[in-house]
Design an enzyme around this catalytic site. Structure first.
Site, mmCIF file in Angstrom:
data_model
loop_
_atom_site.group_PDB
_atom_site.id
_atom_site.type_symbol
_atom_site.label_atom_id
_atom_site.label_comp_id
_atom_site.label_asym_id
_atom_site.label_seq_id
_atom_site.Cartn_x
_atom_site.Cartn_y
_atom_site.Cartn_z
ATOM 1 C CB CYS A 30 85.935 45.236 57.624
ATOM 2 S SG CYS A 30 84.861 46.666 57.897
ATOM 3 N NE ARG A 67 77.080 43.194 57.039
ATOM 4 C CZ ARG A 67 76.745 44.124 56.130
ATOM 5 N NH1 ARG A 67 75.661 43.956 55.391
ATOM 6 N NH2 ARG A 67 77.489 45.204 55.973
ATOM 7 C CB CYS A 78 83.196 47.632 52.944
ATOM 8 S SG CYS A 78 84.118 48.237 54.370
ATOM 9 C CG ASP A 115 80.246 44.501 58.190
ATOM 10 O OD1 ASP A 115 79.856 45.390 57.426
ATOM 11 O OD2 ASP A 115 79.518 43.542 58.567
ATOM 12 C CG HIS A 141 83.208 43.376 53.992
ATOM 13 N ND1 HIS A 141 81.897 43.827 54.007
ATOM 14 C CD2 HIS A 141 83.863 44.193 54.847
ATOM 15 C CE1 HIS A 141 81.795 44.854 54.847
ATOM 16 N NE2 HIS A 141 82.970 45.093 55.363
HETATM 17 CO CO CO Z 1 83.557 46.921 56.139
#
Ligand code: CO
Length: 216
Positions: free
Chosen positions: A42, A46, A101, A44, A98
């Protein structure tokens, strides 16, 4: 120091610390890359693979998008996979979802986005296909995280269904797929699938994320 100056300063410190440990590091890695792993994750902020795997540059070939999807119409993802399998000859492809999400959560909410809604359409369908299972979970966060797991399984199936992967297996190329989930709450990875390295292995994963038939 402004935000961008801070980034550039961090870069200087990072490169200096690597050179201090190994004076030839950049000389050697600039000649070639030979990663064993391809990562589909992803976007993302993090869940940055080299960081959570604690790997230096040169170890992991990466493709990221919202909610770590493998879409047969996505030439970006397909070209990454083609290069990874047939030119870099990676041994492992990891699809990593994750917890928490935002892409997964979006599929439960009606949002007025133009492109995200299109992109997460497959996940919306997955949530409909598994509605009864998801409805048994107590809270929204549990549902999102269960859907994240189902999405990883579904993306492993999408990956294994690609001719790029099937052809590799037919040619006895050493290539395995792995579905993982990263937990934002403790920074740990969890293996959902084990090693998927044949059409038989893929059949098992397919059964784990197959649509629930009404009344079943
Ligand atoms: Co995500």
């Amino acid at each position: 120091m402004n935000d961008l100056e801070d980034l550039l300063q961090r870069n200087i410190e990072w490169a200096t610390s690597l050179k201090d440990k190994d004076s030839q590091f950049f000389v050697n890695t600039s000649k070639q890359q030979k990663p064993k792993y391809c990562w589909i994750g992803c976007s993302d902020s993090r869940v940055s693979p080299s960081q959570i795997l604690d790997l230096p540059p040169g170890n992991i070939f990466v493709h990221r998008n919202i909610a770590n999807q493998v879409n047969v119409n996505d030439t970006n993802c397909l070209s990454v996979l083609e290069y990874a399998i047939y030119f870099l000859e990676v041994k492992h492809i990891i699809v990593c979802g994750h917890t928490g999400c935002g892409g997964i959560e979006s599929s439960f909410k009606k949002q007025s986005s133009k492109f995200i809604n299109l992109w997460i359409d497959n996940i919306l369908q997955l949530s409909i296909d598994h509605k009864r299972n998801l409805d048994t979970l107590n809270c929204g966060a549990e549902r999102f995280d269960r859907l994240s797991e189902l999405n990883v399984l579904n993306q492993i199936v999408n990956l294994g269904d690609l001719n790029l992967v099937k052809d590799a297996w037919t040619k006895n190329i050493d290539l395995s797929l792995h579905g993982w989930i990263y937990s934002l709450s403790d920074g740990l990875l969890h293996d959902l699938t084990g090693k998927v390295s044949s059409l038989n292995d893929l059949t098992i994963i397919r059964s784990l994320c197959a649509p629930q038939i009404s009344g079943e």
